[in-house]
Design a protein around this motif. Structure first.
Motif, PDB file in Angstrom:
ATOM      1  N   GLY A  74       0.814  -1.209   0.000  1.00  0.00           N
ATOM      2  CA  GLY A  74       0.000   0.000   0.000  1.00  0.00           C
ATOM      3  C   GLY A  74       0.845   1.254   0.000  1.00  0.00           C
ATOM      4  N   PRO A  75       0.220   2.401   0.163  1.00  0.00           N
ATOM      5  CA  PRO A  75       0.963   3.662   0.135  1.00  0.00           C
ATOM      6  C   PRO A  75       1.786   3.865   1.405  1.00  0.00           C
ATOM      7  CG  PRO A  75      -1.342   4.061   0.687  1.00  0.00           C
ATOM      8  CD  PRO A  75      -1.228   2.610   0.358  1.00  0.00           C
ATOM      9  N   PRO A  76       2.830   4.697   1.352  1.00  0.00           N
ATOM     10  CA  PRO A  76       3.580   5.033   2.573  1.00  0.00           C
ATOM     11  C   PRO A  76       2.648   5.680   3.598  1.00  0.00           C
ATOM     12  CG  PRO A  76       4.715   5.815   0.605  1.00  0.00           C
ATOM     13  CD  PRO A  76       3.360   5.375   0.163  1.00  0.00           C
ATOM     14  N   CYS A  77       2.937   5.481   4.855  1.00  0.00           N
ATOM     15  CA  CYS A  77       2.092   6.054   5.909  1.00  0.00           C
ATOM     16  C   CYS A  77       2.061   7.580   5.827  1.00  0.00           C
ATOM     17  CB  CYS A  77       2.601   5.622   7.283  1.00  0.00           C
ATOM     18  SG  CYS A  77       2.294   3.858   7.605  1.00  0.00           S
ATOM     19  N   SER A  78       3.160   8.154   5.370  1.00  0.00           N
ATOM     20  CA  SER A  78       3.210   9.614   5.251  1.00  0.00           C
ATOM     21  C   SER A  78       2.198  10.135   4.239  1.00  0.00           C
ATOM     22  CB  SER A  78       4.622  10.058   4.843  1.00  0.00           C
ATOM     23  OG  SER A  78       4.979   9.458   3.600  1.00  0.00           O
ATOM     24  N   VAL A  79       1.792   9.264   3.304  1.00  0.00           N
ATOM     25  CA  VAL A  79       0.796   9.635   2.307  1.00  0.00           C
ATOM     26  C   VAL A  79      -0.585   9.137   2.716  1.00  0.00           C
ATOM     27  CG1 VAL A  79       0.109   9.333  -0.115  1.00  0.00           C
ATOM     28  CG2 VAL A  79       2.519   9.630   0.465  1.00  0.00           C
ATOM     29  N   ALA A  80      -0.657   7.976   3.372  1.00  0.00           N
ATOM     30  CA  ALA A  80      -1.934   7.355   3.726  1.00  0.00           C
ATOM     31  C   ALA A  80      -2.634   8.061   4.893  1.00  0.00           C
ATOM     32  CB  ALA A  80      -1.709   5.885   4.070  1.00  0.00           C
ATOM     33  N   ASP A  84      -2.927  14.680  11.314  1.00  0.00           N
ATOM     34  CA  ASP A  84      -3.712  14.297  12.487  1.00  0.00           C
ATOM     35  C   ASP A  84      -3.917  12.784  12.559  1.00  0.00           C
ATOM     36  OD1 ASP A  84      -4.046  16.974  13.255  1.00  0.00           O
ATOM     37  OD2 ASP A  84      -5.698  17.203  11.829  1.00  0.00           O
ATOM     38  N   ASN A  85      -3.175  12.068  11.719  1.00  0.00           N
ATOM     39  CA  ASN A  85      -3.233  10.602  11.671  1.00  0.00           C
ATOM     40  C   ASN A  85      -4.600  10.076  11.206  1.00  0.00           C
ATOM     41  OD1 ASN A  85      -1.702   8.245  11.906  1.00  0.00           O
ATOM     42  ND2 ASN A  85      -2.661   7.732  13.868  1.00  0.00           N
ATOM     43  N   LYS A  86      -5.254  10.875  10.389  1.00  0.00           N
ATOM     44  CA  LYS A  86      -6.522  10.438   9.809  1.00  0.00           C
ATOM     45  C   LYS A  86      -6.280   9.906   8.400  1.00  0.00           C
ATOM     46  CE  LYS A  86      -9.464  13.605  12.430  1.00  0.00           C
ATOM     47  NZ  LYS A  86     -10.466  14.715  12.336  1.00  0.00           N
ATOM     48  N   PRO A  87      -7.039   8.851   7.997  1.00  0.00           N
ATOM     49  CA  PRO A  87      -6.841   8.284   6.650  1.00  0.00           C
ATOM     50  C   PRO A  87      -7.103   9.309   5.551  1.00  0.00           C
ATOM     51  CG  PRO A  87      -8.173   6.822   8.019  1.00  0.00           C
ATOM     52  CD  PRO A  87      -8.060   8.114   8.765  1.00  0.00           C
ATOM     53  N   THR A  88      -6.286   9.242   4.520  1.00  0.00           N
ATOM     54  CA  THR A  88      -6.419  10.133   3.365  1.00  0.00           C
ATOM     55  C   THR A  88      -7.073   9.391   2.207  1.00  0.00           C
ATOM     56  OG1 THR A  88      -4.287   9.489   2.448  1.00  0.00           O
ATOM     57  CG2 THR A  88      -4.291  11.289   4.070  1.00  0.00           C
ATOM     58  N   GLN A  89      -7.216  10.110   1.083  1.00  0.00           N
ATOM     59  CA  GLN A  89      -7.781   9.494  -0.117  1.00  0.00           C
ATOM     60  C   GLN A  89      -6.898   8.345  -0.607  1.00  0.00           C
ATOM     61  OE1 GLN A  89     -11.052  10.424  -0.064  1.00  0.00           O
ATOM     62  NE2 GLN A  89     -10.860  10.345  -2.277  1.00  0.00           N
ATOM     63  N   ALA A  90      -5.584   8.462  -0.429  1.00  0.00           N
ATOM     64  CA  ALA A  90      -4.667   7.393  -0.838  1.00  0.00           C
ATOM     65  C   ALA A  90      -4.963   6.113  -0.071  1.00  0.00           C
ATOM     66  CB  ALA A  90      -3.222   7.825  -0.615  1.00  0.00           C
ATOM     67  N   TYR A  91      -5.279   6.250   1.233  1.00  0.00           N
ATOM     68  CA  TYR A  91      -5.606   5.106   2.081  1.00  0.00           C
ATOM     69  C   TYR A  91      -6.883   4.426   1.579  1.00  0.00           C
ATOM     70  CZ  TYR A  91      -7.052   2.589   6.340  1.00  0.00           C
ATOM     71  OH  TYR A  91      -7.455   1.639   7.240  1.00  0.00           O
ATOM     72  N   PHE A  92      -7.924   5.251   1.334  1.00  0.00           N
ATOM     73  CA  PHE A  92      -9.193   4.679   0.887  1.00  0.00           C
ATOM     74  C   PHE A  92      -9.102   4.151  -0.549  1.00  0.00           C
ATOM     75  CE2 PHE A  92     -10.702   7.593   4.292  1.00  0.00           C
ATOM     76  CZ  PHE A  92     -11.258   6.612   5.110  1.00  0.00           C
ATOM     77  N   VAL A 105      -6.011  -3.673   6.687  1.00  0.00           N
ATOM     78  CA  VAL A 105      -4.834  -2.835   6.437  1.00  0.00           C
ATOM     79  C   VAL A 105      -3.957  -2.774   7.682  1.00  0.00           C
ATOM     80  CG1 VAL A 105      -3.999  -0.573   5.725  1.00  0.00           C
ATOM     81  CG2 VAL A 105      -6.135  -1.479   4.767  1.00  0.00           C
ATOM     82  N   LYS A 106      -2.671  -3.096   7.483  1.00  0.00           N
ATOM     83  CA  LYS A 106      -1.678  -3.039   8.557  1.00  0.00           C
ATOM     84  C   LYS A 106      -0.558  -2.094   8.134  1.00  0.00           C
ATOM     85  CE  LYS A 106      -3.917  -6.590  10.345  1.00  0.00           C
ATOM     86  NZ  LYS A 106      -4.812  -6.424  11.512  1.00  0.00           N
ATOM     87  N   THR A 107       0.309  -1.780   9.066  1.00  0.00           N
ATOM     88  CA  THR A 107       1.496  -0.979   8.737  1.00  0.00           C
ATOM     89  C   THR A 107       2.748  -1.716   9.194  1.00  0.00           C
ATOM     90  OG1 THR A 107       1.446   0.242  10.826  1.00  0.00           O
ATOM     91  CG2 THR A 107       0.212   1.182   8.963  1.00  0.00           C
ATOM     92  N   LYS A 108       3.856  -1.414   8.518  1.00  0.00           N
ATOM     93  CA  LYS A 108       5.135  -2.033   8.891  1.00  0.00           C
ATOM     94  C   LYS A 108       6.281  -1.151   8.435  1.00  0.00           C
ATOM     95  CE  LYS A 108       5.808  -4.814   4.709  1.00  0.00           C
ATOM     96  NZ  LYS A 108       6.093  -6.164   4.172  1.00  0.00           N
ATOM     97  N   CYS A 116       1.810   1.099   4.446  1.00  0.00           N
ATOM     98  CA  CYS A 116       0.627   0.253   4.604  1.00  0.00           C
ATOM     99  C   CYS A 116       0.785  -1.030   3.785  1.00  0.00           C
ATOM    100  CB  CYS A 116      -0.623   0.997   4.136  1.00  0.00           C
ATOM    101  SG  CYS A 116      -1.021   2.468   5.073  1.00  0.00           S
ATOM    102  N   TYR A 117       0.134  -2.072   4.250  1.00  0.00           N
ATOM    103  CA  TYR A 117       0.089  -3.307   3.480  1.00  0.00           C
ATOM    104  C   TYR A 117      -1.129  -4.097   3.921  1.00  0.00           C
ATOM    105  CZ  TYR A 117       1.515  -6.268   7.406  1.00  0.00           C
ATOM    106  OH  TYR A 117       1.547  -6.952   8.595  1.00  0.00           O
ATOM    107  N   ALA A 118      -1.460  -5.113   3.130  1.00  0.00           N
ATOM    108  CA  ALA A 118      -2.562  -6.008   3.500  1.00  0.00           C
ATOM    109  C   ALA A 118      -2.200  -7.410   3.066  1.00  0.00           C
ATOM    110  CB  ALA A 118      -3.860  -5.568   2.835  1.00  0.00           C
ATOM    111  N   SER A 119      -2.481  -8.375   3.915  1.00  0.00           N
ATOM    112  CA  SER A 119      -2.243  -9.780   3.583  1.00  0.00           C
ATOM    113  C   SER A 119      -3.595 -10.421   3.314  1.00  0.00           C
ATOM    114  CB  SER A 119      -1.536 -10.481   4.745  1.00  0.00           C
ATOM    115  OG  SER A 119      -1.275 -11.827   4.407  1.00  0.00           O
ATOM    116  N   VAL A 120      -3.740 -10.921   2.088  1.00  0.00           N
ATOM    117  CA  VAL A 120      -5.035 -11.472   1.695  1.00  0.00           C
ATOM    118  C   VAL A 120      -4.864 -12.904   1.206  1.00  0.00           C
ATOM    119  CG1 VAL A 120      -6.000  -9.222   1.087  1.00  0.00           C
ATOM    120  CG2 VAL A 120      -4.826 -10.580  -0.656  1.00  0.00           C
TER     121      VAL A 120
END
Length: 737
Positions: A74-80, A84-92, A105-108, A116-120
């Motif tokens: 997923g996108p970097p946390c700095s973009v996601a 204020d640590n709220k999700p952005t459009q990149a996150y959604f 969605v997890k972070t690492k 961000c990343y996701a294991s599916v």
């Protein structure tokens, strides 16, 4: 998980015999790669064929791919997330793209920061879809020397080659069955299902195949008068031919013809035939050409090699009197024509035919066969220097003048595969040495053919092949992929085998120069015309021939480089097939200063290195050459060692070892005693070089004096390295154990 078999048959119009086996090999390789890439396990892939079908049988296939866990980046946390640590459009956007839940969605931490990343869980796709999707790619991957367009368009619509499919012959149907289920294949509108077809004359009806079980499929086709297994058909033909031969205590050793005929029939039937004994007065190669090359008949010979007036034909229908008599009429007509040409041709001396060689164009662009004969004479005599006496050189000159003359005879006009052979037959009673050289100059004609043996034949055979390579490369028509219309790969293999078998010390570079010079000289009047060929590099080369010698040298070097790479590839092919040669050892000899220029010496050095690689000295030998190369490779200084700059005991000992042994090692190399030179080199340098590297700091810097000391030490190491690398092999390319 249940396991299934998959059966695929490509039904076609009759495919040329020589096309089938290479295509099957490529097809099996494609399927293996495709199934591996798509994570679909299998137990085996086997191929079968007849002239009208190519078959792939796969066993042990699961119903679907295995499920796997896949990590989605997923996108970097700095973009996601915002400040204020709220999700952005990149996150959604990431969630929407992969249809995720927010809880997925997890972070690492990553090398580029938190992300961000996701294991599916990815569910395995059904095997039937994977296999159905594989077939179009398989069909398009199959290589053929010549193909036909197969257009995916309605009848009467404009030609649209963006959607075109090529194949050796038109595809008539596709049989594709997984387990007991027919698959639908979307390929250029070709009919697809679970139906195949029997023998076109003996059992032409459709045959329904209810399962992918190969044994049942094979049995169904056998009942429809089709033997689908190439090996089985070949064994049947061989057995029945042998039974016929045994009646006359005769022999017939024709494995290549047997392979070809096996690929011409689906239900082989052996028919024994004969011809009038009066035709046996023809030269045996003429009768064999009429039988084998033209009609695919198997000739009978006595055990001492004399032809009999009997032969076998393999029918694809049934054995009856009409077929037997029809084949006997055919061979009678062919031999009658041959007898006429044999009698007529001998009325004219071969020299008279040679005078008319300027009426035959060579490659349609590069002058005439008369000019080619002149080039062959020059090049063959050049190759003979230092190896042949004056008598052999006279034979070479005479044979070169006449070697193409039989192209104008009636016999070769009717039987083109007899060129060279007829020149021999027409001249052997008058000038046997010249006749033999003419016969040998095409050898080897095919794999496992006899190499030329006379000195004149060897020189002329090499000249023929070198001239052909240079000529074709100079007009930009070198082999590409599976296309080799002039048989240049075979001719390159011939050059390699002839040179190595006869231990000829020949320089490829000097031969390329001579051959190119002769070609340019004889074709110069045609240079403007040849320069119009549709290849930019060819246009430049031949414009240079016509106008500017300085430009010509640049293009000449490019052609020589291309030719050397071509020879290199063929040489490695031979060594890999016959000896499974190590690529690193091959490259070590190839990239030495001497390189590939002398094929015989190259082979000799290679043999020594292969032997040494199994010796206890190998690692230390490699280490000396490798370390001296690595540390001195960027040194620009040349010249002699300055003994006054040698300060340390270890470098003085290393210099003395070099000074005392250089001449002896070089003499061994010059005498082609590479194994002895290698052992001497190891004995002299292994221990002092190791001690030097442990005790002496080479790259001293600081002032001019230290720079001189450093360069002096590097120069010593470079000289030690080049003593071996220049004469034997660059062992710095060998990984040390």
């Amino acid at each position: 998980m249940a396991m299934s078999d998959f059966l695929l048959e490509l039904g076609t119009e009759e495919i040329p015999a020589g096309y089938i086996q290479p295509a099957l090999l490529q097809g099996a390789a494609f399927l293996k790669g495709y199934l591996d890439e798509h994570r679909l396990a299998y137990q085996s892939i086997k191929t079968y064929s007849t002239p009208r079908r190519m078959v792939f049988s796969m066993t042990g296939l699961p119903d679907k791919q295995a499920d796997i866990n896949k990590e989605l980046a997923g996108p970097p946390c700095s973009v996601a997330f915002d400040k204020d640590n709220k999700p952005t459009q990149a996150y959604f956007g990431f969630i929407k793209k992969y249809n995720l839940k927010e809880s997925d969605v997890k972070t690492k931490d990553t090398p580029k920061g938190k992300a961000c990343y996701a294991s599916v869980l990815v569910k395995g796709e059904k095997s039937e879809k994977i296999l159905a999707d594989a077939v179009p790619g398989l069909v398009k991957s199959l290589p053929f020397p010549k193909s036909m367009w197969w257009l995916d368009k309605p009848a009467g619509s404009p030609d649209n080659r963006d959607k075109a499919l090529t194949f050796a012959r038109p595809l008539r149907y596709i049989l594709a069955v997984l387990g007991a289920k027919p698959l639908k294949i979307d390929l250029a509108g070709v009919a697809c299902g679970n139906k195949t077809f029997g023998h076109p004359f003996l059992s032409p009806k459709a045959v329904a195949i209810k399962s992918a079980d190969f044994t049942k499929y094979q049995s169904a086709l056998r009942q429809a008068k089709v033997i689908v297994d190439f090996s089985e058909r070949r064994a049947i033909i061989a057995k029945e031919i042998q039974m016929a031969l045994d009646k006359y205590n005769a022999v017939c050793q024709e494995p290549e013809l047997l392979d070809e005929v096996t690929n011409l029939v689906e239900f082989p039937v052996i028919i024994e035939c004969e011809f009038d004994e009066s035709y046996l007065k023809l030269p045996a190669p003429v009768i064999e050409s009429a039988m084998k090359s033209h009609q695919r008949y198997f000739p009978f010979k006595t055990r001492d090699g004399k032809l009999l007036n009997r032969f076998i034909t393999v029918s694809n229908i049934t054995a009856n009197k009409e077929i037997k008599e029809g084949n006997e009429r055919v061979i009678k007509a062919r031999l009658s024509d041959a007898l006429f040409f044999w009698e007529q041709d001998r009325k004219t001396p071969l020299e008279e035919y040679a005078k008319r060689l300027d009426s035959i164009a060579f490659l349609g662009k590069l002058g005439t066969m008369k000019e080619k004969s002149v080039r062959l004479k020059e090049l063959a005599l050049f190759i003979s220097e230092g190896w042949c006496d004056n008598k052999a050189k006279q034979t070479i000159g005479r044979a070169a003048e006449l070697c193409k003359a039989d192209l104008l005879t009636g016999m070769v006009g009717e039987f083109p595969d007899l060129q060279g052979i007829m020149g021999y037959e027409y001249l052997k009673d008058k000038e046997p040495g010249v006749a033999l050289a003419i016969k040998e100059h095409y050898q080897p004609r095919f794999a496992n053919d006899q190499l030329p043996e006379s000195k004149a034949g060897i020189c002329l055979a090499l000249a023929e092949k070198f001239d052909n390579l240079v000529s074709v490369f100079s007009i930009g028509e070198k082999p590409t992929g599976s296309s080799d219309p002039y048989g240049l790969r075979r001719q390159a293999l011939g050059i390699i085998k002839i040179i190595i078998a006869n231990k000829l010390n020949l320089s490829l570079n000097s031969i390329w120069n001579k051959a190119l010079g002769s070609l340019i000289g004889s074709v110069r009047p045609f240079a403007d015309e040849v320069a119009k060929l549709p290849y930019p590099e060819v246009q430049e080369f031949w414009k240079a021939v016509a106008h500017t010698h300085q430009i010509l040298d640049n293009h000449r070097n490019q052609i020589k480089n291309d030719l050397n790479k071509f020879i290199e590839a063929r040489l490695y092919q031979i060594l890999d097939e016959e000896e499974h040669i190590n690529q690193n050892i091959f490259n070590a000899v190839l990239f030495s200063i001497a390189g590939l220029d002398n094929l015989y010496l190259f082979q000799s050095k290679l043999n020594v290195l292969v032997k040494l690689s199994k010796d206890s000295i190998w690692n230390e030998l490699v280490e000396v050459v490798e370390r001296t190369h690595n540390i001195s490779k960027n040194l620009k200084v040349e010249g002699d060692i300055n003994e006054t700059l040698l300060k340390e005991k270890e470098e003085i000992e290393l210099w003395n070892a070099y000074k005392d042994n250089e001449d002896a090692i070089q003499k061994l190399i010059d005498a082609e005693q590479y194994e002895e030179a290698s052992h001497r080199y190891h004995q002299v340098f292994a221990k002092p070089a190791q001690t030097f590297f442990e005790k002496v700091f080479v790259n001293v810097t600081g002032d001019a004096e230290k720079d001189n000391i450093r360069n002096n030490r590097l120069l010593l190491l470079k000289k030690i390295n080049q003593l071996y690398s220049s004469g034997i092999a660059d062992l710095s390319r060998i990984p040390r154990k």
